[in-house]
Write an enzyme that holds these catalytic residues in place. Sequence first.
Site, short mmCIF file in Angstrom:
data_model
loop_
_atom_site.label_atom_id
_atom_site.label_comp_id
_atom_site.label_asym_id
_atom_site.label_seq_id
_atom_site.Cartn_x
_atom_site.Cartn_y
_atom_site.Cartn_z
N ASP A 206 68.75 38.09 53.34
CA ASP A 206 68.36 38.88 52.17
C ASP A 206 67.48 40.06 52.57
O ASP A 206 66.66 39.96 53.49
CB ASP A 206 67.60 37.97 51.20
N THR B 190 60.85 33.03 42.80
CA THR B 190 59.49 32.80 42.31
C THR B 190 59.29 31.40 41.76
O THR B 190 58.30 30.72 42.08
CB THR B 190 59.14 33.85 41.23
#
Length: 489
Positions: free
Chosen positions: A289, A444
């Site tokens: 990523d 998150t």
Amino acid sequence: MAVFAAGMIKAELRGKHFLCRTAASFVSARIGIIPKAPIFPKDLGINKERNGGLIVVGSYVPKTTKQVEELKLQCNQILRSIEVSVAKVAMSSTEEREEEISRAAEMADIFLTARKDTLIMTSRELITGKTPSESLEINFKVSSALVEIVRRISTKPRYILAKGGITSSDLATKALEAKCAKIVGQALAGVPLWQLGPESRHLGVPYIVFPGNVGDNSALAELVKSWARAFNVYNLEGVEAVVAAAEEEQSPAILQIHPGALKQGGIPLVACCISAAEQASVPITVHFDHGTSKHDLVEALELGFDSVMVDGSHLSFTENVSYTKFVAFFAHSKGVLVEAELGRLSGTEDDLTVEDYEARLTDVKQAQEFIDETGIDALAVCIGNVHGKYPASGPNLRLDLLKDLYALSSKKGVLLVLHGASGLPKELIKECIEHGVRKFNVNTEVRKAYMDSLSNSKKDLVHVMASAKEAMKAVIAEKMHLFGSAGKA
């Protein structure tokens, strides 16, 4: 050895003369050199070198063959092997010889760049000619092939180990172009460690001369292990949580590694993810990523990722196109899928913060040119989504923009990706799916579950790890149902 050397000295004093064919250990005893401890990488200051070490084996003596077998057995996890066919380099056409040499050199470059210690060895079946001269010619062709392979390797190895007397000499003088060398000590008893002269290629790389008949069967393996690097695996619980949730929910999933996580976990983290994906009972892929540099992305491509994200969002549009196009071409040549970002998300992810004023929405017209020029497989869109937490007022996504981007991307065969999917409500997720989003990035909430689990007192580390895994798995399973992937494996 010292007793034998003392006896030889006495015999010489009485007029005897000897011609010795021996290893370094006898020379030390003969001239009275005091033994020193073996030299290790830390003694030479090369611990921080990133590339793999290069081991080249040309010796055919039975002991070498047994040592190589033991090396491959003991170092299977840290070693990559390239076998050079003697039949192809010594008995076949010029074209086949060239093809075998090129293949070996190219593979070595790939493995070394991927930080893998790399073994180049000749096939172990001894091929001889009908006459002594033919056998000598075969030996010459094999030796010269090894020289040519090492000469073509452009990556600077962390160290070089040459196994066999002729191999050691030829590689040093012909492949590495050394004209002088300083013996700095021993890597193992009877195994000299050289420092090649300033005129040589790969200046400063330790050169280990391992004679064919030195050491027991495990000597080569022990030496290579002592020169290998050690890493700490970062967050095994996270990998296990994703795979466990995917298997329980019968959902496909993607294990994503951010550059920050890769920096912490290193190659073992990647190996852990790839191994977990291969052994899972549901489809799991491994994705790199936010690759913001060519170096990181090229390295990721050599480490075995199934897909990569080229993040040129910090660049101008023209620079982003050029950067993404370069990586996409290289990735596609290896069968790796490419995701890229157009626009820029605000928020914080793994210590990387983009302020609100730096954020940019994806432009539809630019998106068409971007897709056409780069040939990407997936587009990460910026429609008001953010990395990290959304404000108290909640997310404000531009679904009209997403709809237009979907109309464009669907014609081009490009999938849409939404970063910052943590905290999005069910209704909004559903609308995003209806408008073409096929990959959601969740970070998150999973990280928060991990951190919250640490606040609960546990008696032992294994209990802490188990608790963290279960906490993350619960969040992941919930998201799989929310995204509609549960039951789709």
